[in-house]
Design a protein around this motif. Structure first.
Motif, PDB file in Angstrom:
ATOM      1  N   GLY A  14       0.843  -1.187   0.000  1.00  0.00           N
ATOM      2  CA  GLY A  14       0.000   0.000   0.000  1.00  0.00           C
ATOM      3  C   GLY A  14       0.882   1.241   0.000  1.00  0.00           C
ATOM      4  O   GLY A  14       2.061   1.185   0.349  1.00  0.00           O
ATOM      5  N   ASP A  15       0.317   2.361  -0.384  1.00  0.00           N
ATOM      6  CA  ASP A  15       1.069   3.615  -0.409  1.00  0.00           C
ATOM      7  C   ASP A  15       1.223   4.211   0.986  1.00  0.00           C
ATOM      8  O   ASP A  15       2.140   4.986   1.238  1.00  0.00           O
ATOM      9  CB  ASP A  15       0.386   4.628  -1.325  1.00  0.00           C
ATOM     10  CG  ASP A  15       0.456   4.214  -2.788  1.00  0.00           C
ATOM     11  OD1 ASP A  15       1.138   3.222  -3.116  1.00  0.00           O
ATOM     12  OD2 ASP A  15      -0.178   4.896  -3.620  1.00  0.00           O
ATOM     13  N   ASN A  16       0.340   3.857   1.904  1.00  0.00           N
ATOM     14  CA  ASN A  16       0.430   4.294   3.296  1.00  0.00           C
ATOM     15  C   ASN A  16       1.083   3.144   4.076  1.00  0.00           C
ATOM     16  O   ASN A  16       0.427   2.334   4.712  1.00  0.00           O
ATOM     17  CB  ASN A  16      -0.964   4.618   3.837  1.00  0.00           C
ATOM     18  CG  ASN A  16      -0.943   5.208   5.218  1.00  0.00           C
ATOM     19  OD1 ASN A  16       0.104   5.346   5.840  1.00  0.00           O
ATOM     20  ND2 ASN A  16      -2.117   5.566   5.708  1.00  0.00           N
ATOM     21  N   ARG A  17       2.385   3.060   3.973  1.00  0.00           N
ATOM     22  CA  ARG A  17       3.133   1.893   4.428  1.00  0.00           C
ATOM     23  C   ARG A  17       3.012   1.606   5.919  1.00  0.00           C
ATOM     24  O   ARG A  17       3.158   0.475   6.346  1.00  0.00           O
ATOM     25  CB  ARG A  17       4.616   2.050   4.048  1.00  0.00           C
ATOM     26  CG  ARG A  17       4.837   2.279   2.545  1.00  0.00           C
ATOM     27  CD  ARG A  17       4.778   0.995   1.771  1.00  0.00           C
ATOM     28  NE  ARG A  17       4.660   1.164   0.347  1.00  0.00           N
ATOM     29  CZ  ARG A  17       5.656   1.377  -0.492  1.00  0.00           C
ATOM     30  NH1 ARG A  17       6.895   1.493  -0.067  1.00  0.00           N
ATOM     31  NH2 ARG A  17       5.420   1.478  -1.785  1.00  0.00           N
ATOM     32  N   ARG A  18       2.756   2.610   6.719  1.00  0.00           N
ATOM     33  CA  ARG A  18       2.667   2.397   8.176  1.00  0.00           C
ATOM     34  C   ARG A  18       1.427   1.588   8.567  1.00  0.00           C
ATOM     35  O   ARG A  18       1.436   0.930   9.602  1.00  0.00           O
ATOM     36  CB  ARG A  18       2.674   3.726   8.922  1.00  0.00           C
ATOM     37  CG  ARG A  18       4.012   4.427   8.822  1.00  0.00           C
ATOM     38  CD  ARG A  18       4.102   5.558   9.835  1.00  0.00           C
ATOM     39  NE  ARG A  18       5.288   6.359   9.625  1.00  0.00           N
ATOM     40  CZ  ARG A  18       6.467   6.102  10.172  1.00  0.00           C
ATOM     41  NH1 ARG A  18       6.611   5.067  10.953  1.00  0.00           N
ATOM     42  NH2 ARG A  18       7.508   6.889   9.944  1.00  0.00           N
TER      43      ARG A  18
END
Length: 171
Positions: free
Chosen positions: A132-136
Motif C-alpha cells: 500500500g502507499d500508506n506503508r505504516r
C-alpha cells in the motif's frame, strides 16, 4: 413501440458487456493514502491482464486475499500497488525499498518511508509483491497474512477514480 424495445435491449446488452469488463469498487481502508482515500469510488478493468503477460510495476490492483471479510462472507478484496513481479529480488532496509538492487523512487507513498526489514526476497513465479502507499498501516506482501499475490487471484487493475467528483482522474 418496436423502437423503444430495441433501444431497451441495446441498453441492456451494453450494461451486461460493461459489467463483464468493469468492476466498480469502493475503497474501504486507508492503506493506499495519499493516492486513494476511504470511500473513493473506482472502476477496475477485469480484463487488464488478459492480454498482458503480468501486471506492471506501479499498477494498482484489486485482488482476493485469504483474509476473511468482517461479515464472514468470503475473502476480503484488497487494493495495493505492484512493487515486484516474478523473479524480482526485493529488499527493504533503512526505510527504502530496493528492487533488484536499485532503490525505488516512490513519490506516491504517504510518508516516504517503508517500515520493515526484508533481505533478498525473490518473488515466486506467477506472483506479485504488493504494498500500500500508506506503508505504516498497510497489510501487504510484507506480512505473512497477505504475502505475495498469485496472479490468478487478481480481480483487475484500477484505472479511474470517479468519486469524489472533484478528484476524477486516471490512475
Amino acid at each position: 413501440m418496436k423502437e423503444f424495445i430495441k433501444d431497451v435491449l441495446i441498453a441492456l446488452v451494453i450494461v451486461v458487456v460493461i459489467t463483464l469488463i468493469i468492476k466498480p469498487t469502493i475503497v474501504k481502508e486507508s492503506s493506499m493514502e495519499s493516492t486513494l482515500y476511504e470511500n473513493n469510488y473506482l472502476f477496475v478493468n477485469k480484463l487488464a491482464y488478459l492480454t498482458a503477460d503480468h501486471p506492471d510495476y506501479g499498477d494498482i490492483i484489486v485482488f482476493k486475499s485469504h483474509i476473511q471479510r468482517d461479515d464472514g462472507k468470503g475473502d476480503k478484496l484488497l487494493i495495493k500497488r505492484v512493487i515486484g513481479v516474478e523473479n524480482d529480488v526485493i529488499d527493504i532496509h533503512d526505510g527504502v525499498v530496493y528492487r533488484n538492487g536499485t532503490a525505488l523512487d516512490e513519490p506516491y507513498t504517504k510518508e516516504g518511508y517503508t517500515e520493515g526489514d526484508i533481505s533478498d526476497y525473490k518473488v515466486p513465479a506467477d506472483q506479485v509483491f504488493v504494498m500500500g502507499d500508506n506503508r505504516r498501516v498497510s497489510l501487504d506482501s510484507r506480512s505473512e497474512e497477505v504475502g505475495t499475490v498469485s496472479e490468478d487471484s487478481i480481480v483487475g487493475k484500477a484505472f479511474i477514480r470517479l468519486y469524489p467528483f472533484n478528484q476524477i482522474k486516471l490512475l
